[in-house]
Design an enzyme around this catalytic site. Structure first.
Site, PDB file in Angstrom:
ATOM      1  N   ASP A   1     -98.091 -21.258 -20.567  1.00 43.07           N
ATOM      2  CA  ASP A   1     -98.697 -21.054 -19.170  1.00 43.07           C
ATOM      3  C   ASP A   1    -100.096 -20.299 -19.395  1.00 43.07           C
ATOM      4  O   ASP A   1    -100.219 -19.011 -19.949  1.00 43.07           O
ATOM      5  CB  ASP A   1     -97.909 -19.991 -18.237  1.00 43.07           C
ATOM      6  CG  ASP A   1     -97.968 -20.487 -16.921  1.00 43.07           C
ATOM      7  OD1 ASP A   1     -97.063 -20.675 -16.246  1.00 43.07           O
ATOM      8  OD2 ASP A   1     -99.172 -20.717 -16.393  1.00 43.07           O
TER       9      ASP A   1
ATOM     10  N   HIS B   1     -91.549 -22.129  -9.965  1.00 39.11           N
ATOM     11  CA  HIS B   1     -90.874 -20.786  -9.661  1.00 39.11           C
ATOM     12  C   HIS B   1     -91.442 -20.013  -8.436  1.00 39.11           C
ATOM     13  O   HIS B   1     -91.117 -19.244  -8.232  1.00 39.11           O
ATOM     14  CB  HIS B   1     -91.495 -20.055 -10.874  1.00 39.11           C
ATOM     15  CG  HIS B   1     -92.756 -19.608 -10.917  1.00 39.11           C
ATOM     16  ND1 HIS B   1     -93.697 -21.210 -11.382  1.00 39.11           N
ATOM     17  CD2 HIS B   1     -93.873 -18.963 -10.915  1.00 39.11           C
ATOM     18  CE1 HIS B   1     -94.695 -20.891 -11.611  1.00 39.11           C
ATOM     19  NE2 HIS B   1     -94.957 -19.545 -11.338  1.00 39.11           N
ATOM     20  N   ASP B   2     -92.599 -20.784  -7.572  1.00 36.73           N
ATOM     21  CA  ASP B   2     -93.121 -20.341  -6.593  1.00 36.73           C
ATOM     22  C   ASP B   2     -92.497 -21.189  -5.398  1.00 36.73           C
ATOM     23  O   ASP B   2     -92.741 -20.585  -4.214  1.00 36.73           O
ATOM     24  CB  ASP B   2     -94.553 -20.814  -6.481  1.00 36.73           C
ATOM     25  CG  ASP B   2     -95.351 -20.080  -7.526  1.00 36.73           C
ATOM     26  OD1 ASP B   2     -96.319 -20.511  -8.050  1.00 36.73           O
ATOM     27  OD2 ASP B   2     -94.938 -18.985  -8.028  1.00 36.73           O
TER      28      ASP B   2
HETATM   29  O1  ISL Z   1     -97.737 -20.606  -2.941  1.00 37.74           O
HETATM   30  C1  ISL Z   1     -98.602 -19.888  -3.117  1.00 37.74           C
HETATM   31  C2  ISL Z   1     -99.936 -20.198  -2.326  1.00 37.74           C
HETATM   32  O2  ISL Z   1     -99.930 -19.460  -1.188  1.00 37.74           O
HETATM   33  C3  ISL Z   1     -98.619 -18.445  -3.805  1.00 37.74           C
HETATM   34  O3  ISL Z   1     -97.072 -18.108  -3.809  1.00 37.74           O
HETATM   35  C4  ISL Z   1     -98.927 -18.912  -5.362  1.00 37.74           C
HETATM   36  O4  ISL Z   1     -99.400 -17.642  -5.774  1.00 37.74           O
HETATM   37  C5  ISL Z   1    -100.063 -19.862  -5.607  1.00 37.74           C
HETATM   38  O5  ISL Z   1     -99.242 -21.093  -5.766  1.00 37.74           O
HETATM   39  C6  ISL Z   1    -100.578 -19.650  -7.171  1.00 37.74           C
HETATM   40  O6  ISL Z   1     -99.394 -19.483  -8.142  1.00 37.74           O
HETATM   41  C7  ISL Z   1     -99.889 -19.236  -9.464  1.00 37.74           C
HETATM   42  O7  ISL Z   1    -100.689 -18.207  -9.525  1.00 37.74           O
HETATM   43  C8  ISL Z   1    -100.076 -16.580  -9.172  1.00 37.74           C
HETATM   44  C9  ISL Z   1     -98.488 -16.477  -9.635  1.00 37.74           C
HETATM   45  O8  ISL Z   1     -98.160 -15.431  -8.828  1.00 37.74           O
HETATM   46  C10 ISL Z   1     -97.824 -17.625  -9.306  1.00 37.74           C
HETATM   47  O9  ISL Z   1     -96.559 -17.449  -9.844  1.00 37.74           O
HETATM   48  C11 ISL Z   1     -98.503 -18.716 -10.208  1.00 37.74           C
HETATM   49  O10 ISL Z   1     -97.846 -20.216  -9.920  1.00 37.74           O
HETATM   50  C12 ISL Z   1    -101.241 -15.918  -9.611  1.00 37.74           C
HETATM   51  O11 ISL Z   1    -101.139 -15.683 -11.097  1.00 37.74           O
END
Ligand code: ISL
Ligand code: CA
Length: 544
Positions: A99, A317-318
């Site tokens: 990543d 994971h989000d």
């Molecule tokens: O879903 C989202 C958009 O509002 C956010 O939860 C998410 O942070 C965004 O998709 C970006 O995600 C990525 O960058 C973030 C990290 O927290 C996330 O886990 C990653 O997938 C910052 O690095």
């Protein structure tokens, strides 16, 4: 030829290391835990792992805040552990895709420590600094994705620094070629160690032009990606996937077109954001609408039909867990999980399985805010309850879309702590691990796991799945998702009932088929005649 890149017939698997498998009883998943599950992943038949960050980090955002891009976080293990993982995966024909989180670093990265030390520090311009506004406040009213201002004042030098995410995640300044050169060096260091490529975190944000109010998809984005390709990726047989929330069918080909020399593919999120409330976003989900979902997925299949490449995913994971968000995680959990897998994995593109999806793990269903650990969820809880949203209403929304739904520990068995840890897990384990777990799935020839394993095998074996064109059917039907794939004289037809009600279907002439049943979540079928009766969440595919 590019047509036959290895990652077009591979199925990917995303590991969020903190929640995957804990080998030393500290309640936190780790790299030795992943190594202990490589045979399980080889059994599933995946071609590569997208490994969420394992680099040294203060863990403000569970590793998406990196303080050393070339060292491993002690809670996840050592560099030797990582090398064992890389070798163990390679022995099983599995690549490790890292990543790449380079829109921002941790505020504890040596670069930022130097940058903030003084206004004329050598690395001052590795980050984005601006003078306070006339009233002494932030330079503008830009808000962070995690809530609150995107600017934090550094008292020492009297300037604000930019962070589109948490204040512990200062944005790197991509306009600075010296900063870009450090990134190229780090990417090459990992590629020379034999990683199979990169997933690139919010890569569409790196070309932001703050003073012009541009955040995503900035004017120099593709210039930077082509420079990255020239300096690091070119000539290597690797896979890259850029996370791009601003990607759409107009700009998608700019990232993944064969002649573009940028990325292999992107993660776009139109099928996700279409379900979110316009004002409260993910915290106020809209009711599920299959016709809307089909319009978006069909559009993307057709937009990248002849050039570029799609990624295919329900979760990560989000995002909430697939069977809870798009299926039925109660009465029809097994049938609907298999249906979702069938519809997605037989499309054109590279499919991504999120850890636990392969045996139907569900959302968390937390009842108290202290059970949530994700800083995005906790920040918005504070902001929205302060603005008058009732705590129980926020928690109800969080139980649908909080990122923690995907971060409860993988349920390996029905044992105490689900076989995830012998200690106290960093986040609560879902009590339903007693009946939803990998051990049970491996025993059951009719399990969701068996279904995913079959889909990965079909993708490896049938060129029509990798290269066939895409023909949607019944686009406006409110409950049925159907399409065909064609290659040479072969047709693969997929039919899915996206609902819990049995239905009778009038089948258009051109869609009818008779051939060999490839996969089904009820009894096998080998004919699609003029009429079809579909069981709740029934899905099947026929090769003719
Ligand atoms: O879903 C989202 C958009 O509002 C956010 O939860 C998410 O942070 C965004 O998709 C970006 O995600 C990525 O960058 C973030 C990290 O927290 C996330 O886990 C990653 O997938 C910052 O690095
Ligand atoms: Ca551990």
């Amino acid at each position: 030829t590019p047509q036959d890149s290895w990652w077009k017939s591979a199925t990917a698997y995303q590991i969020y290391p903190r929640s995957f498998c804990d080998s030393n009883g500290d309640g936190i998943g780790d790299i030795p835990g992943i190594i202990s599950k490589l045979d399980y992943l080889a059994e599933l038949g995946i071609g590569f792992i997208w490994l969420s960050p394992v680099y040294r980090s203060p863990m403000a955002d569970n590793g998406y805040d990196i303080s050393d891009y070339q060292d491993i976080a002690p809670e996840f293990g050592t560099r030797e552990d990582f090398d064992r993982l890389l070798a163990g995966a390679r022995e099983r024909g599995i690549g490790i895709v890292m990543d790449l989180v380079v829109n921002h670093s941790s505020d504890e990265h040596p670069w930022f420590i130097e940058s903030r030390s003084s206004r004329d520090a050598g690395k001052r311009d590795f980050y984005v600094w601006r003078d306070p506004a006339d009233d002494g406040g932030p330079p503008n009213d830009l808000q962070s994705f995690f809530g609150g201002p995107a600017w934090t004042l550094d008292e020492n030098t009297g300037q604000y620094y930019l962070h589109l995410f948490d204040r512990k995640q200062p944005d790197l300044n991509w306009e600075n070629p010296a900063m870009r050169r450090e990134i190229w060096k780090m990417i090459n260091w990992w590629l020379d160690r034999g990683v199979a490529g990169f997933r690139m975190d919010v890569i569409d944000l790196i070309a932001k032009e703050i003073d012009r109010g541009i955040i995503a998809d900035g004017p120099r984005l593709h210039e930077y990606l082509q420079e990255m390709h020239r300096e690091t990726l070119a000539g290597r047989d690797i896979v890259t996937v850029g996370e791009a929330w601003s990607a759409n069918t107009e700009n998608a080909l700019l990232y993944s077109g064969q002649a573009r020399n940028e990325l292999s593919m992107v993660f776009q999120f139109e099928h996700v954001t279409q379900q979110w409330d316009g004002k409260l976003g993910k915290w106020k989900p809209r009711p599920f609408d299959l016709a809307a979902l089909k319009r978006v997925m069909n559009k993307w299949q057709l937009a990248l039909a002849d050039d570029g490449w799609n990624s295919l995913f329900w979760g990560n994971h989000d995002l909430p867990r697939a069977v809870s968000k798009y299926g039925d995680d109660k009465r029809w959990r097994v049938e609907s999980a298999k249906m979702l897998a069938t519809v997605l994995h037989l499309m054109k593109g590279t499919p991504y399985i999120y850890q636990g999806e392969e045996f139907g793990m569900t959302n968390a269903a937390f009842s108290r805010i202290d059970q949530f650990k994700d800083l995005e969820t906790l920040n918005f809880y504070d902001l929205q309850t302060a603005a008058g949203v009732a705590p129980e209403d926020f928690i109800a929304g969080a139980n649908e879309n909080s990122r923690d739904n995907a971060r409860t520990p993988v349920q390996w068995s029905s044992a105490r702590q689900a076989g995830f840890t012998t200690g106290t897990p960093w986040i609560d384990i879902n009590p339903n691990h007693s009946e939803i777990n990998a051990a049970e799935a491996l025993q059951d020839p009719q399990s969701i796991f068996t279904h995913y394993r079959c889909l990965a095998k079909l993708r490896r074996e049938l060129p029509v799945i990798v290269h066939g064109d895409y023909q949607p059917w019944l686009e406006e039907h409110p409950q049925v998702f159907a399409y065909s794939r064609h290659l040479d004289d072969q047709t693969l037809t997929v039919v899915a009932n996206f609902g819990d009600r049995e239905l009778q279907l009038e089948v258009p002439e051109a869609m009818r088929a008779e051939g060999r049943g490839l996969i089904a979540n009820y009894e096998d079928r080998n004919v699609i005649g003029a009429r079809l009766s579909l069981q709740p969440y029934e899905a099947f595919a026929i090769l003719s």
